[in-house]
Design an enzyme around this catalytic site. Structure first.
Site, mmCIF file in Angstrom:
data_model
loop_
_atom_site.group_PDB
_atom_site.id
_atom_site.type_symbol
_atom_site.label_atom_id
_atom_site.label_comp_id
_atom_site.label_asym_id
_atom_site.label_seq_id
_atom_site.Cartn_x
_atom_site.Cartn_y
_atom_site.Cartn_z
ATOM 1 C CG ASP A 14 -2.354 -48.281 10.244
ATOM 2 O OD1 ASP A 14 -2.143 -47.110 10.613
ATOM 3 O OD2 ASP A 14 -2.661 -49.201 11.026
ATOM 4 N N GLY A 17 2.676 -42.950 11.368
ATOM 5 C CA GLY A 17 3.135 -42.449 12.660
ATOM 6 C C GLY A 17 4.299 -43.273 13.192
ATOM 7 C CG ASN A 62 -7.888 -41.338 11.467
ATOM 8 O OD1 ASN A 62 -7.759 -41.691 10.305
ATOM 9 N ND2 ASN A 62 -7.495 -42.113 12.480
#
Ligand code: IPE
Ligand code: IPE
Ligand code: MG
Length: 250
Positions: A14, A17, A62
């Site tokens: 993770d 982004g 997602n």
């Protein structure tokens, strides 16, 4: 002392982004850098003797992301697999997928099939990508298939035990993870391997996934090596078992 290496390592990769956003780059730039981290971790796990490495790459949830990000991720996946195939074979790594793969675009499904077929006899490590994966969805699919067998008279309800359910899950044939790493500082499981993580050691790293390096992996393994896994027993019982298993090693 030899470092205790998990037999099965699972990772929630993770923070791609945020890695990009902090640099004022598009999110996909973070996913690109994430692939570099995948390469490094796969290679290091293979070197250290991890037998199963399971990476959460794309969750059922997602699919709800903006269409261009989903598209870019699928493209990246196809390119990653095509570029890694020779290396997976050279290192004798078997490739596997868990998740609701029917939902993946045809081009992705095709490259997944090819990669699994070409690596099926490899024996040094099993690399599993969780794609379009959600643990609740996996369990529903497993329960449906067992219910189908019961309805067809091939299975009795009493014959459904932990082992039988394990066999109906996407992870059939794999031991449960010994260690779960999640990067990016988030402390949640996000619908990953809920059944299989029952007694897994959890490790949360502050690093964003693209920054997760070989050294960070070693740090996680060092923490794992210091943990006492008790599986519901007392500390003394486990210490006693350890003495016996060491005696049996000689
Ligand atoms: C993980 O990074 C990769 C995927 C979920 C595909 P994110 O894309 O979730 O990165 P953050 O959490 O937004 O930083
Ligand atoms: C989990 O990360 C899924 C993957 C790493 C593939 P998310 O970024 O989707 O999880 P949440 O939304 O923060 O729980
Ligand atoms: Mg995230």
């Amino acid at each position: 002392m030899r470092l205790r290496i998990p037999e099965h390592l699972a990772i929630i990769m993770d923070g791609n982004g945020r890695w990009a956003e902090r640099r004022h780059l598009p999110r996909i730039a973070g996913h690109h850098r994430g692939v570099e981290a995948v390469r490094e971790v796969v290679s290091e796990c293979r070197t250290l003797g991890v037998r199963y490495l399971t990476l959460y790459a794309f969750s059922s949830e997602n699919w709800g992301r903006p269409e261009d990000e989903v598209k870019a991720l699928m493209g990246l996946l196809v390119r990653y697999l095509a570029s890694e195939l020779n290396d997976l074979c050279a290192r004798s790594i078997r490739f596997r997928v868990i998740g609701e793969t029917d939902r993946l675009p045809a081009e992705v499904a095709q490259v997944l099939r090819e990669t699994m077929e070409r690596t099926k006899d490899n024996t040094s490590m099993v690399l599993t990508l969780a794609l379009s994966y959600g643990s609740r969805n996996e369990m529903i699919r497993a329960v449906r298939s067992l219910a189908g067998e019961v309805a067809a008279g091939q299975l009795t309800p009493e014959a459904i035990d932990e082992e039988r359910l394990n066999l109906a899950l996407d992870t059939a044939g794999m031991p449960d993870p010994d260690l779960l790493i999640r990067t990016s500082g988030e402390m949640r499981i996000s619908n990953f391997l809920l059944w299989q993580l029952a007694y897994t050691e959890l490790y949360f790293s502050e690093e964003l996934w693209p920054d997760f390096s070989r050294q960070k992996l070693h740090e996680a393994f060092a923490v794992f090596a210091r943990r006492q896994r008790r599986f519901g027993l007392t500390s003394a019982q486990v210490a006693d078992q350890d003495v016996h298993s060491e005696e049996n090693c000689h």
